[in-house]
Scaffold this motif. Structure first.
Motif, short mmCIF file in Angstrom:
data_model
loop_
_atom_site.label_atom_id
_atom_site.label_comp_id
_atom_site.label_asym_id
_atom_site.label_seq_id
_atom_site.Cartn_x
_atom_site.Cartn_y
_atom_site.Cartn_z
N ALA A 159 -12.69 -20.76 22.73
CA ALA A 159 -13.65 -20.48 21.66
C ALA A 159 -15.10 -20.47 22.13
O ALA A 159 -15.94 -19.78 21.55
CB ALA A 159 -13.48 -21.50 20.54
N TYR A 160 -15.41 -21.26 23.18
CA TYR A 160 -16.81 -21.41 23.58
C TYR A 160 -17.18 -20.63 24.84
O TYR A 160 -18.35 -20.64 25.25
CB TYR A 160 -17.15 -22.89 23.79
N GLY A 161 -16.21 -20.00 25.49
CA GLY A 161 -16.53 -19.16 26.63
C GLY A 161 -16.88 -19.90 27.90
O GLY A 161 -17.64 -19.38 28.74
N PHE A 162 -16.35 -21.12 28.12
CA PHE A 162 -16.66 -21.88 29.32
C PHE A 162 -15.60 -21.71 30.42
O PHE A 162 -15.54 -22.49 31.36
CB PHE A 162 -16.80 -23.37 28.99
N GLY A 163 -14.76 -20.69 30.29
CA GLY A 163 -13.83 -20.37 31.37
C GLY A 163 -14.54 -19.59 32.47
O GLY A 163 -15.75 -19.38 32.44
N ARG A 164 -13.77 -19.12 33.44
CA ARG A 164 -14.39 -18.35 34.54
C ARG A 164 -14.98 -17.05 34.02
O ARG A 164 -15.94 -16.52 34.57
CB ARG A 164 -13.34 -18.08 35.62
N VAL A 165 -14.40 -16.53 32.92
CA VAL A 165 -14.97 -15.35 32.25
C VAL A 165 -15.46 -15.79 30.88
O VAL A 165 -14.68 -16.36 30.10
CB VAL A 165 -13.91 -14.24 32.11
N PRO A 166 -16.74 -15.57 30.50
CA PRO A 166 -17.24 -15.97 29.18
C PRO A 166 -16.69 -15.07 28.09
O PRO A 166 -17.30 -14.05 27.72
CB PRO A 166 -18.76 -15.82 29.33
N ARG A 167 -15.54 -15.43 27.61
CA ARG A 167 -14.81 -14.57 26.68
C ARG A 167 -14.34 -15.38 25.48
O ARG A 167 -13.94 -16.53 25.63
CB ARG A 167 -13.62 -13.94 27.40
N LEU A 168 -14.36 -14.77 24.28
CA LEU A 168 -13.83 -15.41 23.07
C LEU A 168 -12.36 -15.00 22.90
O LEU A 168 -12.05 -13.83 22.68
CB LEU A 168 -14.63 -14.98 21.83
#
Length: 617
Positions: free
Chosen positions: A540-549
């Motif tokens: 939900a917040y986009g803190f993965g390696r790709v900023p994605r929802l």
């Protein structure tokens, strides 16, 4: 209250009942609670006005003989009776005065008194406990709680006639004594029930608004007439709704989405007709509380499934009916759920079910009061040492326990005794030394990580030396703290929460090389909380390696991560596990020094300012 004053009211049961009722009405006012100057107006039954005047005098002074006049006393009680030719010119500018005005009619008050009054309150009916106490203290026979409940639901003339009658066994509380509407609740009122503190503020304001609306002094559109009760199963949401209707003296119409769906053949048309029928039933009453249980089952137009058309029609109809119901004078809407995130957002937006009242499991004090209530008033102070040992019981658990306790007393052929409570409590087992030390290490791990996070100023660490014999999820201890609020939640803040959550298990791993299942295994555990935060960070917040929802945060409980998202969640959890391990290894001597102290004291408070920590990871 002095001994002389108490002796007086024991001889005057009506004054005693008025005293108890008036005290309950005024107890939450600033003037009464803080002994603050001001004018309080109470509106009472005309036939009881003299008793309430004397009750107010006793409440203010606590003395049998006290002077109440503007010249010699800080306190003043003034009576204004409708229809009386006596004029009352109250001096409202006495600087330190506490004044109670007792009247039987709002219209009897002058405009000056209405403006000067800090509060204008209608005095509620007495409670079952009040009636029981008055009868016992005045030497009358005990009566059944159900009989007392019927008595307090009758009008003041009936209470006057029957309060001191030695026996009420053959009194018929029929059509002459109770309301004629069969939908009116005859069970307990909200004011009689222990717990449910979260509901009382809204309920009190609603009761005042209803009273003003009935008197023509408030338009219905200004009444705050809808709320959503949110809480886990068993906390008393349905009982709360019924008790609120009883408190307000209005018809109670309980229903649910499941009940509507079971109507007829269960087809869409059958459900919508049943839904409309419930609303029309509420509309047909002079005043009614329509209670919709399990509101999350209504449906959600955001769902993408083969039932999307069905859910959309149900939600649309429900929105249409609730919008109309807000315009129906006298209709109060109350709903309940334990899954608020599953509810269609349009249902809970401003202008509909905008008031969200959260009901949690009872506090330690409330546990004892709830069990005392179900045991017919058995002293709560004797019960509390026993209920303090229970693991987060719900009101439903306590009611079930009360039945077992009463069954023990019945089997022994005698009244309820403390030994029956003791024998009904789940047995507690002493933790062996090894398990106790492991639990202490676990909790101290949480504490050290919290204090080094940069977001926590103080922690309170508690350790329990016993556990319940029952096979329920239990903790050997807990760490309480508050993380400093931030105007915007950052990645560092979220990672700190994950690190703190994992730290107990990490500490066990460092100490023994083999952690236990403590802190995991169920919803609400440390591991569940850490996983949930990491999932929200990525999805939900986009803190993965790709900023994605990937998902709306309100739907995160039903989100199933893709392989890429799952890999990012795993990476965050592993990084914070390693960070916690590095930090606790560095602070290991400090942690080991806290363990014996925690075991010895059982409860310790630690402040970050007391320690000099290295920089947090």
């Amino acid at each position: 209250m002095t001994a002389g004053a108490f002796k007086e009211i024991r001889k005057r049961p009506g004054v005693m009942l008025a005293y108890c009722t008036l005290r309950r009405t005024l107890r939450n006012t600033v003037q009464f609670r803080g002994n603050v100057a001001g004018v309080l107006v109470v509106i009472v039954d005309k036939g009881w006005i003299g008793r309430f005047q004397r009750a107010a005098e006793l409440l203010l002074s606590g003395q049998r003989h006290a002077f109440f006049n503007a010249e010699t006393s800080r306190h003043q009680v003034v009576t204004i009776e409708s229809g009386s030719k006596k004029t009352t010119d109250l001096d409202v500018l006495r600087a330190m005065a506490q004044t109670v005005v007792v009247t039987d009619d709002f219209e009897a008050l002058s405009p000056k008194i209405r403006m000067a009054a800090e509060e204008i309150l209608y005095v509620d009916k007495p409670t079952v406990r009040h009636v029981m106490a008055v009868r016992e203290l005045t030497g009358r026979n005990r009566i059944a709680a159900e009989t007392a409940r019927k008595l307090v639901n009758a009008d003041w003339d009936v209470i006057d006639a029957l309060l001191c009658r030695q026996s009420l066994d053959y009194v018929s509380f029929g059509t002459d004594l109770v309301p004629k509407d069969s939908l009116l609740v005859t069970g307990p009122r909200l004011s009689e029930l222990p717990g449910l503190a979260a509901v009382r503020d809204w309920a009190s304001k609603l009761a005042t608004d209803l009273m003003w609306w009935r008197e023509g002094r408030l338009h219905w559109s200004l009444v705050d007439s809808a709320a959503l009760l949110v809480g886990p199963p068993g906390v008393g949401k349905t009982l709360c709704a019924s008790a609120l209707a009883a408190e307000l003296g209005i018809a109670f119409i309980p229903t649910s989405a499941g009940q509507w769906q079971s109507a007829g053949e269960g087809h869409l048309g059958d459900m919508l007709r049943a839904m409309r029928a419930s609303f029309e039933k509420a509309k047909s009453k002079p005043s009614a509380l329509l209670f919709v249980d399990e509101l999350d089952s209504i449906g959600n137009r955001e769902h993408r499934s083969r039932y999307a058309y069905y859910e959309t029609q149900v939600v649309n109809t429900f929105l249409e009916l609730t919008s109309k119901a807000f315009e129906w004078p006298g209709v109060v809407l109350l709903a309940a759920t334990n899954r608020p995130d599953d509810i269609e957002p349009a249902i809970v937006r401003s202008g509909r079910f905008e008031n969200h009242i959260y009901i949690d499991v009872p506090s330690p004090d409330e546990r004892a009061e709830i069990l005392s209530y179900h045991l017919g008033g058995f002293p709560a102070d004797l019960i509390k040492p026993l209920t303090d040992q229970l693991h987060r019981p719900t009101p439903s658990d306590l009611e079930c326990m009360s039945r077992a306790i009463k069954r023990l007393a019945r089997s022994a052929g005698r009244p309820l005794e403390l030994v029956d409570l003791e024998n009904s409590m789940p047995r507690r087992l002493e933790l062996p030394d090894e398990a106790l030390e492991r639990a202490a290490i676990h909790e101290c791990g949480h504490a050290i990580c919290a204090l080094t996070s940069g977001f926590v100023d103080e922690v309170i660490v508690t350790l329990s030396k016993t556990i319940l014999e029952e096979r329920v999820s239990q903790t050997g201890g807990q760490v309480e703290f508050e993380m400093r609020d931030s105007t915007q939640t950052t990645e560092a803040f979220l990672r700190a929460r994950i690190r703190i959550g994992l730290a107990g298990m990490v500490a066990e791993q460092i100490a023994t090389g083999n952690r236990s299942i403590g802190g995991s295994g169920n919803r609400g555990s440390d591991l569940d909380a850490a996983t949930g935060i990491a999932t929200r960070m990525v999805a939900a917040y986009g803190f993965g390696r790709v900023p994605r929802l990937y998902a709306d945060v309100r739907r995160i409980d039903t989100y199933r991560p893709s392989n890429d998202a799952a890999a990012d969640i795993d990476r965050i959890l592993l990084e914070e596990w390693d960070n916690a391990k590095v930090l606790l290894t560095k602070e290991w001597n400090r942690l080991l020094a806290l363990v014996p102290r925690l075991i010895a004291e059982g409860n310790i408070s630690l402040a970050a300012s007391e320690f000099q920590f290295g920089a947090a990871p």
